[in-house]
Design a protein around this motif. Structure first.
Motif, PDB file in Angstrom:
ATOM      1  N   ARG A 121       0.852  -1.195   0.000  1.00 18.73           N
ATOM      2  CA  ARG A 121       0.000   0.000   0.000  1.00 18.73           C
ATOM      3  C   ARG A 121       0.884   1.240   0.000  1.00 18.73           C
ATOM      4  O   ARG A 121       1.752   1.390   0.859  1.00 18.73           O
ATOM      5  N   ILE A 146       0.893   5.390   0.037  1.00 19.41           N
ATOM      6  CA  ILE A 146       0.087   6.565   0.369  1.00 19.41           C
ATOM      7  C   ILE A 146       0.936   7.809   0.130  1.00 19.41           C
ATOM      8  O   ILE A 146       2.034   7.936   0.672  1.00 19.41           O
ATOM      9  N   GLU A 165      -4.702  13.478  -0.684  1.00 19.09           N
ATOM     10  CA  GLU A 165      -4.167  12.145  -0.408  1.00 19.09           C
ATOM     11  C   GLU A 165      -4.581  11.171  -1.498  1.00 19.09           C
ATOM     12  O   GLU A 165      -5.735  11.129  -1.913  1.00 19.09           O
ATOM     13  N   ALA A 201      -4.017   6.976  -2.495  1.00 24.25           N
ATOM     14  CA  ALA A 201      -3.531   5.674  -2.050  1.00 24.25           C
ATOM     15  C   ALA A 201      -3.572   4.696  -3.218  1.00 24.25           C
ATOM     16  O   ALA A 201      -4.510   4.710  -4.026  1.00 24.25           O
ATOM     17  N   ASN A 244      -3.050   0.538  -3.891  1.00 19.81           N
ATOM     18  CA  ASN A 244      -2.833  -0.816  -3.396  1.00 19.81           C
ATOM     19  C   ASN A 244      -2.341  -1.691  -4.541  1.00 19.81           C
ATOM     20  O   ASN A 244      -2.929  -1.691  -5.629  1.00 19.81           O
TER      21      ASN A 244
END
Length: 266
Positions: free
Chosen positions: A225, A227, A234, A236, A238
């Motif tokens: 992950r 970030i 923000e 993110a 995965n």
């Protein structure tokens, strides 16, 4: 300056979104998961932790996998499983289903194109660097994907402590511009987490390695992950690596179609 950074972030996010034009879910046989059973000890010095971390770097010529990418931005989430190929130290290659979009990263440049908008990019690492908040090059990108430290650990002295059964490694003299922390796993000495903070710019990059897998006696990340925080923004990402195989003969086809419009980042 802020407007330029936002433009680069938007362009990079657009590329990821293009890669996610259609879902391509596959049921693949996964490699054996690595069970972290080691215990961090206060008896190990920073030099010993660094030595073990470097010793356990993955050694292979080529790597091939299916990689599931999920992009989360605010309340929006998109995902795709696509083809991933790497020739260590030379090239990283990604391809969306049906060749709808492709990206190729080499030590010299970053290139990608998408067939939805008939656009392409052929440039340096500024786009990726602005997205994650640190100056990137090929080795740093490769190390992040392989669970290795992004900066040379022997370039300066480090301190080590035990933090929730991980070795917390950091430069002895932290920079006022960039604070750096590594959490090293006591079982296989790959990274549990990478944390980079730029206080003045209010930027944070954190990479968490949720699990690893054993492929031909090489310990490689399975669930990662990433970030990236820029002020209040923000993003993110995965990553899930599936059906990983090593040392096969691979091709890295990449040709920008004629007539495509170049994406120019100013």
């Amino acid at each position: 300056m802020r407007k330029e950074q936002n433009n680069k972030t938007i362009q990079f996010t657009k590329v990821i979104s293009v890669l996610i034009l259609m879902l391509f879910l596959t049921n693949c046989k996964s490699a054996k998961s690595v069970i972290a059973s080691g215990e961090a000890s206060n008896n190990l010095s920073a030099k010993q932790v660094i030595k073990q971390h470097q010793k356990n770097d993955a050694y292979f010529k080529t790597m091939q996998a299916r990689v599931r990418i999920d992009l989360i931005q605010g309340d929006k989430e998109q995902g795709l499983t696509f083809s991933f190929r790497m020739e260590k130290d030379k090239v990283i290659w990604l391809s969306a289903p049906l060749g709808l979009a492709r990206m190729m990263i080499t030590p010299e440049n970053v290139r990608f194109y998408n067939k939805q908008d008939n656009e392409y990019f052929d440039g340096d690492y500024a786009l990726l660097s602005d997205f994650v908040g640190i100056d990137l090059d090929f080795n740093k990108v490769q190390n992040i994907l392989l669970g290795q430290a992004v900066f040379g650990l022997k370039d300066q002295p480090h301190t080590v402590s035990v933090n929730e059964n991980s070795y917390a490694l950091q430069p002895k003299n932290q920079s006022t511009l960039l604070e750096l922390f590594y959490l090293i796993n006591p079982s296989h000495f790959k990274m549990d987490s990478l944390q980079l903070t730029q206080q003045l710019k209010k930027r944070i990059l954190q990479v968490d390695y949720k699990s690893y897998q054993d492929v031909d006696k090489q310990v490689l990340p399975k669930d990662v992950r990433i970030i990236a925080v820029d002020n209040a923004d923000e993003v993110a990402i995965n990553l899930e690596f599936k059906s990983v195989s090593l040392n096969q003969e691979l091709r890295f086809p990449f040709n920008i179609p004629e007539g495509y419009k170049e994406i120019v980042i100013k």
